[in-house]
Design a protein around this motif. Structure first.
Motif: not given
Length: 226
Positions: A51-57
């Motif tokens: 559950d997070g917004d920045d898949r790349a990070a």
């Protein structure tokens, strides 16, 4: 047979680096371990929901972990967060944790929730003796908070188990005619016609069924109410 929900506080050596990343990075809330290969060993395959917004990070942090051998990330359609499958060499700290549950007869019920406060929510099922053995087998430096103990009733495996036959029939009909479709394909009158009752009676059956099913689902998922 008992169901026990635990909240574990882990000292730093036991906190997985990716759990720490989620806890320390704005825009991330929790990680849920949903599935894993049944034979826990030195190399394991696991499926998470992050559950997070920045898949790349997240993936950038993931590739820096020496224990991660392979991974694949997939979007979660219609919701925030993403799915993650990883193959990982088991860290020694993780091995000490899982050793408490191996050979005791307890079953770990998914999901295991890795919270943003670095605590872990886990549910176990087993006999009283088995559960006691598992808890006593956890390393002494881990804080254990027993959140709930109750007889196991399979509520997560089958959240409809507590419905009356009429409530179950109402749900089945409502789904079949499209009452819960988006956009809605049938009215409450259509559900009532199929059930052979008044619309008010159909509405009451559905209301009670929805309350029971949703309540059991939320109550059965670790961390769902916090």
């Amino acid at each position: 047979m008992q169901s026990v929900r635990l909240r574990l506080g882990l000292p730093e050596p036991y906190v997985h680096p990716m759990h720490a990343f989620v806890a320390d990075t704005p825009g991330f809330r929790e990680t849920r371990l949903r599935h894993w290969n049944p034979a826990v060993g030195e190399r394991n395959t696991l499926v998470f929901f992050v559950d997070g917004d920045d898949r790349a990070a997240y993936t950038e942090a993931l590739v820096e972990q020496p224990s991660i051998l392979e991974y694949e990330v997939a979007p979660a359609a219609g919701r925030r967060g993403f799915h993650l499958a990883v193959t990982e060499d088991q860290r020694s700290a993780d091995a000490r944790l899982t050793a408490a549950f191996l050979g005791t007869g307890v079953v770990v019920v998914p999901p295991i929730v890795y919270r943003a406060d670095r605590l872990i929510d886990v549910s176990l099922v087993g006999t009283g003796e088995e559960l006691t053995a598992a808890l006593e087998g956890l390393p002494d430096e881990i804080d254990i908070d027993v959140e709930r103990v109750r007889p196991y009733d399979g509520r997560l495996a089958d959240p409809t188990a507590a419905l009356t036959p009429r409530q179950r029939a109402a749900l089945d009909v409502a789904v079949e005619v499209g009452y819960y479709a988006s956009p809605r394909e049938a009215t409450l009158d259509a559900v009532a016609d199929e059930l052979g009752c008044a619309p008010g009676t159909a509405a009451e059956h559905l209301r009670k069924a929805e309350a029971t099913v949703l309540g059991r689902i939320v109550d059965s998922v670790p961390g769902a109410r916090t």
